[in-house]
Scaffold this motif. Structure first.
Motif, PDB file in Angstrom:
ATOM      1  N   MET A  16      39.764  48.184  19.593  1.00 32.03           N
ATOM      2  CA  MET A  16      38.687  48.882  19.373  1.00 32.03           C
ATOM      3  C   MET A  16      40.036  50.953  19.239  1.00 32.03           C
ATOM      4  O   MET A  16      38.994  51.769  18.512  1.00 32.03           O
ATOM      5  CB  MET A  16      38.554  49.512  21.252  1.00 32.03           C
ATOM      6  N   MET A  17      41.272  50.537  19.378  1.00 30.98           N
ATOM      7  CA  MET A  17      42.348  51.786  19.220  1.00 30.98           C
ATOM      8  C   MET A  17      42.568  51.937  17.862  1.00 30.98           C
ATOM      9  O   MET A  17      42.424  52.865  17.235  1.00 30.98           O
ATOM     10  CB  MET A  17      43.199  51.458  19.786  1.00 30.98           C
ATOM     11  N   ALA A  18      41.964  50.831  17.372  1.00 29.51           N
ATOM     12  CA  ALA A  18      42.205  50.852  15.727  1.00 29.51           C
ATOM     13  C   ALA A  18      40.614  51.363  14.945  1.00 29.51           C
ATOM     14  O   ALA A  18      40.692  52.171  13.952  1.00 29.51           O
ATOM     15  CB  ALA A  18      42.548  49.487  15.257  1.00 29.51           C
ATOM     16  N   ALA A  19      40.116  51.088  15.617  1.00 29.08           N
ATOM     17  CA  ALA A  19      38.738  51.310  15.124  1.00 29.08           C
ATOM     18  C   ALA A  19      37.846  52.844  15.899  1.00 29.08           C
ATOM     19  O   ALA A  19      37.547  54.002  15.108  1.00 29.08           O
ATOM     20  CB  ALA A  19      36.971  51.278  15.743  1.00 29.08           C
ATOM     21  N   LEU A  42      28.329  61.996   7.757  1.00 25.93           N
ATOM     22  CA  LEU A  42      29.937  60.862   7.507  1.00 25.93           C
ATOM     23  C   LEU A  42      30.200  60.861   9.203  1.00 25.93           C
ATOM     24  O   LEU A  42      31.124  60.540   9.600  1.00 25.93           O
ATOM     25  CB  LEU A  42      30.520  61.146   6.301  1.00 25.93           C
ATOM     26  N   ILE A  43      30.416  62.955   9.792  1.00 22.74           N
ATOM     27  CA  ILE A  43      31.562  63.650  11.217  1.00 22.74           C
ATOM     28  C   ILE A  43      30.011  62.532  11.967  1.00 22.74           C
ATOM     29  O   ILE A  43      30.537  61.882  12.780  1.00 22.74           O
ATOM     30  CB  ILE A  43      31.151  64.941  10.908  1.00 22.74           C
ATOM     31  N   ALA A  44      29.157  62.665  12.037  1.00 26.25           N
ATOM     32  CA  ALA A  44      28.303  61.595  12.642  1.00 26.25           C
ATOM     33  C   ALA A  44      27.778  60.553  13.090  1.00 26.25           C
ATOM     34  O   ALA A  44      28.255  60.055  14.283  1.00 26.25           O
ATOM     35  CB  ALA A  44      26.399  62.318  12.542  1.00 26.25           C
ATOM     36  N   LYS A  45      28.233  59.902  12.070  1.00 27.30           N
ATOM     37  CA  LYS A  45      28.756  58.489  11.953  1.00 27.30           C
ATOM     38  C   LYS A  45      29.549  57.684  12.573  1.00 27.30           C
ATOM     39  O   LYS A  45      30.358  57.064  13.320  1.00 27.30           O
ATOM     40  CB  LYS A  45      28.843  57.413  10.478  1.00 27.30           C
ATOM     41  N   ALA A  46      31.218  58.701  12.767  1.00 27.32           N
ATOM     42  CA  ALA A  46      32.187  58.331  12.936  1.00 27.32           C
ATOM     43  C   ALA A  46      32.318  59.286  13.978  1.00 27.32           C
ATOM     44  O   ALA A  46      32.604  58.080  15.389  1.00 27.32           O
ATOM     45  CB  ALA A  46      33.171  59.308  12.493  1.00 27.32           C
ATOM     46  N   ARG A  47      31.758  60.033  14.719  1.00 21.43           N
ATOM     47  CA  ARG A  47      30.960  60.169  16.509  1.00 21.43           C
ATOM     48  C   ARG A  47      30.517  59.492  17.284  1.00 21.43           C
ATOM     49  O   ARG A  47      31.182  58.807  18.365  1.00 21.43           O
ATOM     50  CB  ARG A  47      30.364  61.387  16.572  1.00 21.43           C
ATOM     51  N   ASP A  48      29.226  58.326  16.501  1.00 22.36           N
ATOM     52  CA  ASP A  48      28.675  57.189  17.091  1.00 22.36           C
ATOM     53  C   ASP A  48      29.867  56.286  17.134  1.00 22.36           C
ATOM     54  O   ASP A  48      30.160  55.914  18.198  1.00 22.36           O
ATOM     55  CB  ASP A  48      27.658  57.109  15.742  1.00 22.36           C
ATOM     56  N   LYS A  49      30.699  55.691  16.455  1.00 22.98           N
ATOM     57  CA  LYS A  49      31.660  54.997  16.328  1.00 22.98           C
ATOM     58  C   LYS A  49      32.437  54.878  17.707  1.00 22.98           C
ATOM     59  O   LYS A  49      32.587  54.469  18.368  1.00 22.98           O
ATOM     60  CB  LYS A  49      32.255  54.438  14.751  1.00 22.98           C
ATOM     61  N   ALA A  50      32.965  56.441  16.942  1.00 18.43           N
ATOM     62  CA  ALA A  50      34.012  57.277  18.579  1.00 18.43           C
ATOM     63  C   ALA A  50      33.399  56.446  20.192  1.00 18.43           C
ATOM     64  O   ALA A  50      33.086  55.442  20.573  1.00 18.43           O
ATOM     65  CB  ALA A  50      34.176  57.993  18.734  1.00 18.43           C
ATOM     66  N   ARG A  51      31.794  57.147  19.824  1.00 14.10           N
ATOM     67  CA  ARG A  51      30.987  56.632  21.604  1.00 14.10           C
ATOM     68  C   ARG A  51      31.079  55.660  21.935  1.00 14.10           C
ATOM     69  O   ARG A  51      31.137  54.843  23.180  1.00 14.10           O
ATOM     70  CB  ARG A  51      29.800  57.217  20.992  1.00 14.10           C
ATOM     71  N   GLY A 108      33.561  54.311  23.047  1.00 15.60           N
ATOM     72  CA  GLY A 108      33.944  53.683  24.846  1.00 15.60           C
ATOM     73  C   GLY A 108      33.697  53.411  25.448  1.00 15.60           C
ATOM     74  O   GLY A 108      33.700  53.073  26.633  1.00 15.60           O
ATOM     75  N   GLN A 109      31.756  53.129  25.583  1.00 19.69           N
ATOM     76  CA  GLN A 109      31.140  52.225  25.412  1.00 19.69           C
ATOM     77  C   GLN A 109      31.799  50.845  25.911  1.00 19.69           C
ATOM     78  O   GLN A 109      31.487  50.323  26.588  1.00 19.69           O
ATOM     79  CB  GLN A 109      29.713  51.928  25.227  1.00 19.69           C
ATOM     80  N   ALA A 122      39.083  57.998  29.431  1.00 22.05           N
ATOM     81  CA  ALA A 122      39.197  59.865  30.252  1.00 22.05           C
ATOM     82  C   ALA A 122      39.286  60.165  28.380  1.00 22.05           C
ATOM     83  O   ALA A 122      38.935  61.081  28.586  1.00 22.05           O
ATOM     84  CB  ALA A 122      41.002  59.053  30.698  1.00 22.05           C
ATOM     85  N   ALA A 123      39.892  59.489  27.704  1.00 18.63           N
ATOM     86  CA  ALA A 123      39.573  60.007  26.039  1.00 18.63           C
ATOM     87  C   ALA A 123      38.875  60.124  25.840  1.00 18.63           C
ATOM     88  O   ALA A 123      38.669  61.497  24.678  1.00 18.63           O
ATOM     89  CB  ALA A 123      41.196  59.770  25.199  1.00 18.63           C
ATOM     90  N   THR A 124      37.575  59.835  25.512  1.00 16.45           N
ATOM     91  CA  THR A 124      36.452  59.526  25.028  1.00 16.45           C
ATOM     92  C   THR A 124      35.173  60.284  25.729  1.00 16.45           C
ATOM     93  O   THR A 124      34.316  61.190  25.474  1.00 16.45           O
ATOM     94  CB  THR A 124      36.100  58.112  24.508  1.00 16.45           C
TER      95      THR A 124
END
Length: 115
Positions: A21-24, A40-49, A52-53, A84-86
């Protein structure tokens, strides 16, 4: 005679999942920093979300394993830092004011002196 693969210990599973998860999350962060493309930013934000889930779900799984006395699993600590970070996943849904129907029901129950 065939050997059946043994399941990894919960601590090993948590550590492996945390590393993936940290690598992703690092990859998603790099995409956000390098790009100006909104899609691309929206896709990356979804990946980060999603990371977190998954961290929240993995934390729940890690909580099922009894901890040794006086020790917290290092992976559990890492999941707490990642969460906490996400940002809080479900805190936004819990912080909404009660619906009008719920307020009316509570008022009616209060009149009847019930909870």
């Amino acid at each position: 005679m065939s050997q059946t693969p043994t399941a990894p210990s919960p601590a090993a599973w948590c550590a492996d999942l945390q590393a993936r998860m940290m690598a992703a999350l690092d990859a998603a962060w790099a995409l956000i920093e390098q790009s100006d493309d909104p899609a691309l930013i929206a896709k990356a934000r979804d990946k980060a979300r999603v990371c977190g889930q998954m961290a929240a779900a993995a934390r729940k799984v890690a909580m099922l394993v009894p901890a040794r006395k006086g020790a917290i699993l290092p992976a559990l600590e890492a999941f707490e830092r990642l969460e906490a970070a996400t940002g809080p996943i479900v805190a936004a849904a819990e912080s909404k004011p009660p619906a009008a129907q719920a307020q009316a029901m509570r008022a009616a129950l209060a009149k009847m002196k019930r909870r």
